[in-house]
Motif scaffolding. Structure first.
Motif, PDB file in Angstrom:
ATOM      1  N   UNK A   1      53.532 -64.854  -2.493  1.00 49.06           N
ATOM      2  CA  UNK A   1      52.320 -65.666  -2.508  1.00 49.06           C
ATOM      3  C   UNK A   1      52.002 -66.092  -3.938  1.00 49.06           C
ATOM      4  N   UNK A   2      52.165 -65.149  -4.877  1.00 50.02           N
ATOM      5  CA  UNK A   2      51.926 -65.463  -6.279  1.00 50.02           C
ATOM      6  C   UNK A   2      52.863 -66.543  -6.789  1.00 50.02           C
ATOM      7  N   UNK A   3      54.156 -66.413  -6.445  1.00 49.53           N
ATOM      8  CA  UNK A   3      55.130 -67.423  -6.860  1.00 49.53           C
ATOM      9  C   UNK A   3      54.788 -68.770  -6.239  1.00 49.53           C
ATOM     10  N   UNK A   4      54.372 -68.752  -4.967  1.00 43.47           N
ATOM     11  CA  UNK A   4      53.995 -70.006  -4.297  1.00 43.47           C
ATOM     12  C   UNK A   4      52.826 -70.669  -5.007  1.00 43.47           C
ATOM     13  N   UNK A   5      51.870 -69.855  -5.455  1.00 45.85           N
ATOM     14  CA  UNK A   5      50.723 -70.403  -6.171  1.00 45.85           C
ATOM     15  C   UNK A   5      51.147 -70.999  -7.517  1.00 45.85           C
ATOM     16  N   UNK A   6      52.038 -70.296  -8.217  1.00 44.77           N
ATOM     17  CA  UNK A   6      52.495 -70.783  -9.513  1.00 44.77           C
ATOM     18  C   UNK A   6      53.341 -72.042  -9.336  1.00 44.77           C
ATOM     19  N   UNK A   7      54.251 -72.012  -8.338  1.00 38.74           N
ATOM     20  CA  UNK A   7      55.065 -73.191  -8.058  1.00 38.74           C
ATOM     21  C   UNK A   7      54.171 -74.356  -7.632  1.00 38.74           C
ATOM     22  N   UNK A   8      53.154 -74.038  -6.838  1.00 33.17           N
ATOM     23  CA  UNK A   8      52.202 -75.071  -6.439  1.00 33.17           C
ATOM     24  C   UNK A   8      51.485 -75.663  -7.634  1.00 33.17           C
ATOM     25  N   UNK A   9      51.156 -74.803  -8.600  1.00 30.46           N
ATOM     26  CA  UNK A   9      50.524 -75.274  -9.831  1.00 30.46           C
ATOM     27  C   UNK A   9      51.433 -76.264 -10.560  1.00 30.46           C
ATOM     28  N   UNK A  10      52.725 -75.947 -10.587  1.00 28.94           N
ATOM     29  CA  UNK A  10      53.685 -76.857 -11.211  1.00 28.94           C
ATOM     30  C   UNK A  10      53.830 -78.144 -10.414  1.00 28.94           C
ATOM     31  N   UNK A  11      54.010 -77.988  -9.090  1.00 27.05           N
ATOM     32  CA  UNK A  11      54.263 -79.147  -8.240  1.00 27.05           C
ATOM     33  C   UNK A  11      53.086 -80.109  -8.230  1.00 27.05           C
ATOM     34  N   UNK A  12      51.870 -79.555  -8.122  1.00 31.30           N
ATOM     35  CA  UNK A  12      50.676 -80.397  -8.035  1.00 31.30           C
ATOM     36  C   UNK A  12      50.359 -81.123  -9.334  1.00 31.30           C
ATOM     37  N   UNK A  13      50.804 -80.556 -10.454  1.00 28.00           N
ATOM     38  CA  UNK A  13      50.465 -81.140 -11.753  1.00 28.00           C
ATOM     39  C   UNK A  13      51.654 -81.779 -12.462  1.00 28.00           C
ATOM     40  N   UNK A  14      52.785 -81.094 -12.443  1.00 25.84           N
ATOM     41  CA  UNK A  14      53.958 -81.607 -13.130  1.00 25.84           C
ATOM     42  C   UNK A  14      54.637 -82.705 -12.315  1.00 25.84           C
ATOM     43  N   UNK A  15      54.612 -82.566 -10.973  1.00 28.83           N
ATOM     44  CA  UNK A  15      55.248 -83.579 -10.117  1.00 28.83           C
ATOM     45  C   UNK A  15      54.681 -84.970 -10.330  1.00 28.83           C
ATOM     46  N   UNK A  16      53.366 -85.158 -10.186  1.00 27.84           N
ATOM     47  CA  UNK A  16      52.777 -86.484 -10.421  1.00 27.84           C
ATOM     48  C   UNK A  16      53.008 -86.988 -11.843  1.00 27.84           C
ATOM     49  N   UNK A  17      52.998 -86.067 -12.823  1.00 27.77           N
ATOM     50  CA  UNK A  17      53.224 -86.477 -14.206  1.00 27.77           C
ATOM     51  C   UNK A  17      54.643 -87.013 -14.382  1.00 27.77           C
ATOM     52  N   UNK A  18      55.611 -86.309 -13.759  1.00 26.75           N
ATOM     53  CA  UNK A  18      57.007 -86.748 -13.852  1.00 26.75           C
ATOM     54  C   UNK A  18      57.195 -88.097 -13.162  1.00 26.75           C
ATOM     55  N   UNK A  19      56.525 -88.261 -12.025  1.00 27.53           N
ATOM     56  CA  UNK A  19      56.632 -89.524 -11.296  1.00 27.53           C
ATOM     57  C   UNK A  19      55.998 -90.668 -12.108  1.00 27.53           C
ATOM     58  N   UNK A  20      54.841 -90.380 -12.710  1.00 27.18           N
ATOM     59  CA  UNK A  20      54.171 -91.388 -13.538  1.00 27.18           C
ATOM     60  C   UNK A  20      55.032 -91.746 -14.743  1.00 27.18           C
ATOM     61  N   UNK A  21      55.706 -90.742 -15.300  1.00 29.64           N
ATOM     62  CA  UNK A  21      56.582 -90.994 -16.437  1.00 29.64           C
ATOM     63  C   UNK A  21      57.734 -91.909 -16.032  1.00 29.64           C
ATOM     64  N   UNK A  22      58.305 -91.658 -14.827  1.00 36.14           N
ATOM     65  CA  UNK A  22      59.403 -92.493 -14.341  1.00 36.14           C
ATOM     66  C   UNK A  22      58.939 -93.936 -14.135  1.00 36.14           C
ATOM     67  N   UNK A  23      57.762 -94.098 -13.542  1.00 37.11           N
ATOM     68  CA  UNK A  23      57.247 -95.449 -13.293  1.00 37.11           C
ATOM     69  C   UNK A  23      56.903 -96.162 -14.608  1.00 37.11           C
ATOM     70  N   UNK A  24      56.387 -95.392 -15.552  1.00 40.38           N
ATOM     71  CA  UNK A  24      55.998 -95.983 -16.834  1.00 40.38           C
ATOM     72  C   UNK A  24      57.203 -96.536 -17.584  1.00 40.38           C
ATOM     73  N   UNK A  25      58.350 -95.853 -17.432  1.00 38.27           N
ATOM     74  CA  UNK A  25      59.553 -96.292 -18.130  1.00 38.27           C
ATOM     75  C   UNK A  25      60.459 -97.156 -17.251  1.00 38.27           C
TER      76      UNK A  25
END
Length: 455
Positions: free
Chosen positions: A46-70
């Motif tokens: 559950x802890x790992x899921x929360x941490x992975x969720x923290x990454x996915x919810x925040x890093x995922x959109x950032x990575x996608x925005x970075x791809x679109x920006x470039x």
């Protein structure tokens, strides 16, 4: 089949504690101790899921925005393992994958073909995914079942051959990691390790989180590195300073929390794994056994976490330059550490080597996942799991697996240039892995020479 599906629907955070509790009772552990082990494992997941969720919810959109920006325009969305695993279980093969995989494991144990006793039932979804893709490619349920069996047999052997790394670097004695991207991508790192060791100047370069910390002081601590990388990704994504700073703090939290959550899993698993080994080795004197567990155990290593944060934006960059790639990395970005975890161990925690071999690993994963877009999209449609507004899907985890790609092509008789090159290269790397394993066993797992120059 209904009971199996119900148990699987509980998810790994509930299913694995139940499996571990039952296993511990069978191993004659006290009920209280068995219950504690099971619940502790559930807490860890559950802890790992929360941490992975923290990454996915925040890093995922950032990575996608970075791809679109470039200006990166890629047609297929990477749904990741969270999207692919339900597809695998919902397929026709999903219902028979567990008994097939367990049957193969038992047969190999009886014949002395493996030391791995797999208790990681959840990750049989990888084998189910391979079987489902083979069935779609061939139109044959039988070939699909054979695909599950072949994947299972091969991955158990990889668990055997990679056990020296699991023990020596990750310090997981009696544990094997026969599942997922961590295992099947590891063979690609072996030739690189030999190459690095053969080049006089390069073999002395050693870059690690600890070495960075010793040189840079507090700036080199994992949480500071996480904060810096998070802020850098935020600014590259076009975020304002406030949001970029928030992303940096969240990635710093990931660097600190991930190892702590893995420790919870280890606290629950190791007593059970030790009891299982003792019982089996008592009944089968002269034989050594390894308990097959989830690759999440490898994410507790600071070098793996550091490599993971580096490869999140780097994989986006690779998606822009890999010839013919059509996959936009997204769903698997949060768990990118799985892809390079075992390579990190093979390279002794040397981030310099991991970045180089990892570049090849992620590049070939992107290429393979592109070749599998058609079958993956069919599987998603069959499982009614095609995301709204999306016409093509892919995944790096399993969709980019050389095992799945090779079997799907071979069973349909499509012996094209891609299969010959990728298949030939992978077979060579697997042979290298076997040789590497023999060398490690022969040296009695002596520590490697770490007298290397710091980069």
């Amino acid at each position: 089949m209904g009971i199996i599906k119900y148990i699987l629907d509980l998810g790994p955070a509930v299913m694995l504690p139940i499996v571990i509790f039952i296993l511990a009772i069978c191993l004659k552990e006290k009920p209280g101790k068995a219950l504690r082990s099971g619940i502790m494992i559930g807490i860890g997941f559950i802890g790992i899921s929360l941490v992975v969720g923290l990454m996915l919810d925040n890093l995922g959109p950032a990575a996608k925005a970075m791809a679109e920006r470039f200006g990166v325009h890629l047609s297929a969305v990477d749904v990741g393992w969270p999207g692919s695993s339900p597809m695998a279980w919902a397929s026709q093969i999903g219902g028979v994958a567990i008994p097939i995989a367990i049957g193969v494991n038992i047969l190999m144990l009886v014949l002395g073909l493996t030391r791995v006793v797999n208790v990681d039932i959840w990750n049989i979804w990888h084998m189910a995914f391979t079987g489902a893709m083979v069935q779609l490619a061939t139109g044959s349920f039988v070939w699909g079942m054979i695909g599950v069996a072949v994947h299972a047999a091969f991955i158990y052997k990889l668990g055997d051959w990679l056990a020296p790394i699991t023990k020596k670097y990750f310090e997981l004695d009696g544990i094997a990691v026969p599942h997922g991207t961590a295992a099947y991508l590891a063979p690609f790192a072996i030739p690189f390790e030999w190459l690095f060791n053969s080049i006089p100047g390069v073999r002395k370069i050693n870059l690690s989180a600890e070495k960075i910390e010793s040189r840079l002081g507090v700036i080199g601590e994992p949480m500071i590195i996480g904060a810096i990388l998070g802020m850098a990704i935020g600014f590259l994504a076009g975020y304002d300073a406030k949001v970029a700073l928030q992303l940096g703090m969240k990635m710093a939290a990931v660097m600190v929390l991930m190892p702590k959550m893995v420790k919870c899993i280890m606290e629950g698993l190791l007593p059970v794994a030790g009891a299982a080994r003792k019982l089996l080795e008592k009944k089968f004197k002269g034989r050594e056994f390894l308990i097959g567990l989830d690759p999440a155990l490898l994410l507790g290593d600071s070098q793996v976490v550091s490599a993971s944060l580096i490869f999140v934006p780097y994989t986006i960059v690779l998606s822009m330059i890999v010839p013919g790639n059509q996959v936009l990395p997204f769903g698997d970005l949060a768990t990118i550490g799985f892809f390079v975890a075992m390579a990190t161990g093979i390279h002794g925690g040397n981030l310099f080597r991991t970045i180089i071999s990892g570049s090849f690993i992620m590049g070939i994963t992107l290429w393979i996942s592109t070749q599998m877009i058609g079958l993956h999209t069919q599987l998603a449609a069959q499982a009614n799991a095609l995301p709204k507004g999306v016409t093509e899907v892919a995944s790096l985890d399993q969709g980019g697996s050389p095992i799945t790609y090779m079997l799907a092509q071979l069973f349909t008789g499509k012996l094209g240039a891609g299969l010959l090159v990728v298949g030939g290269l992978y077979i060579v790397c697997v042979i290298c892995t076997f040789i590497y394993y023999k060398q490690q066993m022969k040296s009695n797992l002596k520590p490697v020479d770490n007298n290397q120059q710091v980069m």
